[in-house]
Scaffold this motif. Structure first.
Motif, PDB file in Angstrom:
ATOM      1  N   ASP A 178      -0.369   6.643  -5.878  1.00 25.48           N
ATOM      2  CA  ASP A 178       0.176   7.766  -5.046  1.00 25.48           C
ATOM      3  C   ASP A 178       0.322   7.254  -3.525  1.00 25.48           C
ATOM      4  OD1 ASP A 178       1.320   9.094  -7.317  1.00 25.48           O
ATOM      5  OD2 ASP A 178      -0.621  10.242  -7.447  1.00 25.48           O
ATOM      6  N   GLY A 179      -0.428   6.376  -3.271  1.00 30.51           N
ATOM      7  CA  GLY A 179      -0.795   6.013  -1.780  1.00 30.51           C
ATOM      8  C   GLY A 179      -2.105   6.394  -1.424  1.00 30.51           C
ATOM      9  N   ILE A 180      -2.449   5.955  -0.411  1.00 27.41           N
ATOM     10  CA  ILE A 180      -4.008   5.915   0.074  1.00 27.41           C
ATOM     11  C   ILE A 180      -4.168   7.656   0.480  1.00 27.41           C
ATOM     12  CG2 ILE A 180      -4.349   3.661   0.602  1.00 27.41           C
ATOM     13  CD1 ILE A 180      -4.030   4.482   3.644  1.00 27.41           C
ATOM     14  N   ASP A 181      -5.619   8.091   0.232  1.00 29.76           N
ATOM     15  CA  ASP A 181      -5.935   9.392   0.452  1.00 29.76           C
ATOM     16  C   ASP A 181      -7.330   9.195   1.216  1.00 29.76           C
ATOM     17  OD1 ASP A 181      -7.559   8.914  -1.790  1.00 29.76           O
ATOM     18  OD2 ASP A 181      -6.404  10.036  -2.906  1.00 29.76           O
ATOM     19  N   ASP A 182      -8.109  10.277   1.402  1.00 26.76           N
ATOM     20  CA  ASP A 182      -9.362  10.272   1.904  1.00 26.76           C
ATOM     21  C   ASP A 182     -10.277   9.698   1.092  1.00 26.76           C
ATOM     22  OD1 ASP A 182      -8.360  11.896   3.718  1.00 26.76           O
ATOM     23  OD2 ASP A 182      -9.028  13.830   2.914  1.00 26.76           O
ATOM     24  N   ALA A 183     -10.284   9.510  -0.142  1.00 28.11           N
ATOM     25  CA  ALA A 183     -11.084   8.704  -1.109  1.00 28.11           C
ATOM     26  C   ALA A 183     -10.885   7.224  -0.849  1.00 28.11           C
ATOM     27  CB  ALA A 183     -10.846   9.195  -2.430  1.00 28.11           C
ATOM     28  N   TYR A 184      -9.911   6.911  -0.371  1.00 29.94           N
ATOM     29  CA  TYR A 184      -9.606   5.436  -0.068  1.00 29.94           C
ATOM     30  C   TYR A 184     -10.376   5.091   1.095  1.00 29.94           C
ATOM     31  CZ  TYR A 184      -6.917   1.053   0.060  1.00 29.94           C
ATOM     32  OH  TYR A 184      -6.568  -0.311  -0.211  1.00 29.94           O
TER      33      TYR A 184
ATOM     34  N   THR B 221       0.260  -2.106  11.404  1.00 29.51           N
ATOM     35  CA  THR B 221      -0.664  -0.942  11.290  1.00 29.51           C
ATOM     36  C   THR B 221      -1.372  -1.077   9.779  1.00 29.51           C
ATOM     37  OG1 THR B 221       0.478   0.696  12.791  1.00 29.51           O
ATOM     38  CG2 THR B 221      -1.045   1.716  11.019  1.00 29.51           C
ATOM     39  N   ALA B 222      -2.844  -0.988   9.942  1.00 30.04           N
ATOM     40  CA  ALA B 222      -3.670  -0.866   8.580  1.00 30.04           C
ATOM     41  C   ALA B 222      -4.647   0.111   8.675  1.00 30.04           C
ATOM     42  CB  ALA B 222      -4.178  -2.342   8.667  1.00 30.04           C
ATOM     43  N   PRO B 223      -5.038   0.298   7.354  1.00 32.71           N
ATOM     44  CA  PRO B 223      -6.167   1.569   7.154  1.00 32.71           C
ATOM     45  C   PRO B 223      -7.475   1.008   7.578  1.00 32.71           C
ATOM     46  CG  PRO B 223      -5.392   0.876   5.063  1.00 32.71           C
ATOM     47  CD  PRO B 223      -4.399   0.021   6.064  1.00 32.71           C
ATOM     48  N   PHE B 224      -7.717  -0.195   7.577  1.00 32.88           N
ATOM     49  CA  PHE B 224      -9.191  -0.962   8.390  1.00 32.88           C
ATOM     50  C   PHE B 224      -8.477  -2.142   8.959  1.00 32.88           C
ATOM     51  CE2 PHE B 224      -9.776   1.651   4.404  1.00 32.88           C
ATOM     52  CZ  PHE B 224     -10.671   2.422   4.931  1.00 32.88           C
ATOM     53  N   ASP B 225      -9.390  -2.575   9.744  1.00 32.76           N
ATOM     54  CA  ASP B 225      -9.036  -3.835  10.652  1.00 32.76           C
ATOM     55  C   ASP B 225      -9.624  -4.940   9.690  1.00 32.76           C
ATOM     56  OD1 ASP B 225      -8.082  -2.663  12.788  1.00 32.76           O
ATOM     57  OD2 ASP B 225      -9.982  -2.684  13.825  1.00 32.76           O
TER      58      ASP B 225
ATOM     59  N   LEU C  45       0.662  -1.169  -0.141  1.00 35.06           N
ATOM     60  CA  LEU C  45      -0.024   0.047  -0.004  1.00 35.06           C
ATOM     61  C   LEU C  45       0.760   1.333   0.109  1.00 35.06           C
ATOM     62  CD1 LEU C  45      -3.126  -0.216   2.281  1.00 35.06           C
ATOM     63  CD2 LEU C  45      -2.991  -0.151  -0.128  1.00 35.06           C
ATOM     64  N   PRO C  46       1.988   1.380   0.848  1.00 40.32           N
ATOM     65  CA  PRO C  46       2.743   2.627   0.839  1.00 40.32           C
ATOM     66  C   PRO C  46       3.612   2.524  -0.557  1.00 40.32           C
ATOM     67  CG  PRO C  46       3.031   1.325   2.790  1.00 40.32           C
ATOM     68  CD  PRO C  46       2.375   0.497   1.847  1.00 40.32           C
ATOM     69  N   PRO C  47       3.677   3.902  -1.114  1.00 42.12           N
ATOM     70  CA  PRO C  47       4.300   4.012  -2.391  1.00 42.12           C
ATOM     71  C   PRO C  47       5.834   4.215  -2.267  1.00 42.12           C
ATOM     72  CG  PRO C  47       3.381   6.125  -1.717  1.00 42.12           C
ATOM     73  CD  PRO C  47       2.992   5.130  -0.573  1.00 42.12           C
ATOM     74  N   ASP C  48       6.260   4.057  -0.945  1.00 43.92           N
ATOM     75  CA  ASP C  48       7.708   4.517  -0.486  1.00 43.92           C
ATOM     76  C   ASP C  48       8.678   3.396  -0.249  1.00 43.92           C
ATOM     77  OD1 ASP C  48       6.360   4.430   1.560  1.00 43.92           O
ATOM     78  OD2 ASP C  48       7.186   6.469   2.436  1.00 43.92           O
ATOM     79  N   ILE C  49       7.974   2.146  -0.431  1.00 40.82           N
ATOM     80  CA  ILE C  49       9.006   1.145   0.225  1.00 40.82           C
ATOM     81  C   ILE C  49       9.990   0.534  -0.907  1.00 40.82           C
ATOM     82  CG2 ILE C  49       8.910  -0.984   1.155  1.00 40.82           C
ATOM     83  CD1 ILE C  49       7.678   1.024   2.849  1.00 40.82           C
ATOM     84  N   GLU C  50      11.291   0.867  -0.788  1.00 40.99           N
ATOM     85  CA  GLU C  50      12.190   0.776  -1.998  1.00 40.99           C
ATOM     86  C   GLU C  50      12.188  -0.637  -2.685  1.00 40.99           C
ATOM     87  OE1 GLU C  50      16.874   0.821  -2.121  1.00 40.99           O
ATOM     88  OE2 GLU C  50      16.098   2.754  -2.037  1.00 40.99           O
TER      89      GLU C  50
END
Length: 477
Positions: A352-358, A440-444, A327-332
């Protein structure tokens, strides 16, 4: 041109081993042509190229063996390509089992390759034609990252060696330093049946990092100490026929005083077991980074010892991998995999990674797409690597068992009780850990899970469900 012993060739190597320079030398030989990284999962032969030999990347994905036939039909020269450990495993197996394929095994000191790879990623320069355009940089040495890199190289070399042995074949072994030896390159031409040695004036690639490794590191002293502690046989050289070393051996955790040995299964979770081991050991210290000899010595010094590993429900483990690394866009180390999931496999991960619309619906769709990709990935049907964080636990336990069978396999959903019992078996009275593996996750996961997602997970991890008797995941899992 002399009669060919081979129909085509493959340079079997890793990244930053000098394969670009070797390929230019091959292309400078009369009657030889190399087409680059034909089975690179992110392009076809060369960066930004999407088709070759009249075939698309989708056609290559469907039938990699067909690509080799099309390549051979497209030229009268001796054709070939570069093949790395993270390229299509079906192509690797085809080449290793084909006695009409010339195998050129290229290797380099692994520490040089590792540092060169980090510099290339930092500078964006993967090829150099003249020193005037060279980009210099210093990078940090990460011991755990290097061990993972070394294990990957070793596993690839071991796989090559084993297949050549059981099929009765030989390869042309060449090291990085040999690329400047015209006599060795002439011998390679003879091996391939070329009409002559390479023309030096046609070789444009130049060495990118001519300085000592220590001069390219920001923490040279720490790197030297770490390399000494890793204690691999001759860290400065990658043997061509190194015996297999069980994956993850250096990640084992042994109590310094208490007779407990933890053999972790690699994954993306926040592992609570090492901290628990420290809390119950009288010294509060753990032994790590051990070799097989170190572990045998530890076992002799700790009579009555108990060894164990922990398996988790595949759905929780896959969700952690997805949320932590993709999910993160910056894990090399996962950027290329992430990009390929989006572009080639249609997994709806936000670019570009998760935002408010996700929202939850978006997350469910993205996670289910990842699980559907895993079904093909774990089944050997994709060009992307099977990463340790989502590999089947049955395979990883089998790898551990090549060194030593754990006394017990604990469960992630009953971890506290299981570890208390394991400690008791070793003569230690202690409660199990309160913490769990979840990241850590955006949703359980309890909100994310649906019957469709569970079915997709079981389809991908059918072997783990069968081998360990996993039932459908529930919050109590």
């Amino acid at each position: 041109m002399p009669e060919r012993r081979f129909d085509y060739f493959a340079v079997l190597a890793g990244m930053r081993t000098g394969s670009n320079l070797l390929e230019e030398s091959l292309n400078a030989m009369p009657g030889v042509v190399s087409y680059g990284e034909v089975f690179n999962p992110h392009f076809f032969g060369r960066p930004d190229v999407q088709s070759m030999f009249g075939l698309s990347m989708a056609a290559r994905e469907s039938d990699p063996v067909r690509v080799i036939g099309a390549m051979r039909a497209s030229t009268d020269k001796m054709p070939g390509f570069r093949l790395f450990y993270d390229h299509d495993p079906r192509a690797i197996d085809q080449v290793l089992n084909d006695d009409r394929a010339a195998k050129i095994v290229l290797s380099r000191r692994p520490v040089d390759s590792y540092v060169s790879l980090k510099i290339a990623r930092k500078t964006g320069q993967w090829w150099l034609g003249d020193m005037t355009s060279a980009r210099a940089a210093k990078v940090p040495f990460d011991a755990a990252e290097y061990v993972e890199f070394l294990n990957t190289l070793s596993a690839f070399q071991t796989h090559i060696s084993h297949r050549l042995q059981v099929t009765g074949q030989t390869a042309f072994n060449i090291i990085y330093e040999d690329l400047a030896d015209l006599d060795v390159l002439a011998g390679l031409g003879i091996f391939l049946g070329s009409g002559g040695p390479p023309d030096p004036e046609k070789v444009r690639a130049k060495v990118q990092n001519p300085t000592r490794v220590s001069e390219r590191l920001t923490n040279a002293r720490q790197a030297e100490d770490a390399l000494r502690d890793i204690s691999t046989p001759d860290i400065g050289h990658m043997p061509h026929h190194e015996p297999g070393r069980g994956p993850g051996l250096k990640y084992f955790r042994a109590c310094r005083a208490a007779p407990l040995l933890y053999m972790p299964i690699r994954g993306a979770g926040n592992d609570p077991v090492p901290d628990w081991l420290k809390s119950i050991d009288p010294t509060g210290e753990l032994e790590t980074g051990m070799t097989q000899r170190d572990l045998r010595r530890w076992k002799r010094a700790h009579p009555g010892h108990r060894s164990f590993t922990v398996v988790r429900h595949p759905l929780a483990r896959a969700h952690d991998s997805f949320c932590r690394y993709l999910l993160p866009p910056d894990i090399e180390n996962y950027a290329d995999v992430r990009a390929s999931l989006i572009e080639n496999y249609g997994v709806p991960i936000p670019s570009d990674g998760i935002d408010d619309a996700y929202d939850l619906s978006s997350h469910r769709a993205a996670f289910q797409g990842f699980l559907e990709f895993l079904r093909g990935n774990l089944g050997g049907q994709t060009t992307l690597r099977v990463d340790n964080t989502w590999a089947t636990q049955a395979v990883l336990i089998h790898a551990i068992g090549q060194f030593s069978i754990p006394d017990r396999v604990a469960r992630g959903d009953t971890l506290k009780n299981d570890l208390a019992e394991i400690a008791s078996d070793a003569g230690i009275s202690a409660d199990g850990p309160e913490a769990d593996f979840d990241v850590t996750a955006p949703f359980d996961l309890k909100d994310v899970r649906t019957e469709e997602i569970e079915a997709a997970c079981e389809a991908a991890y059918r072997r783990d469900y069968m081998m360990f008797g996993f039932a459908p995941w529930r919050p109590t899992s």
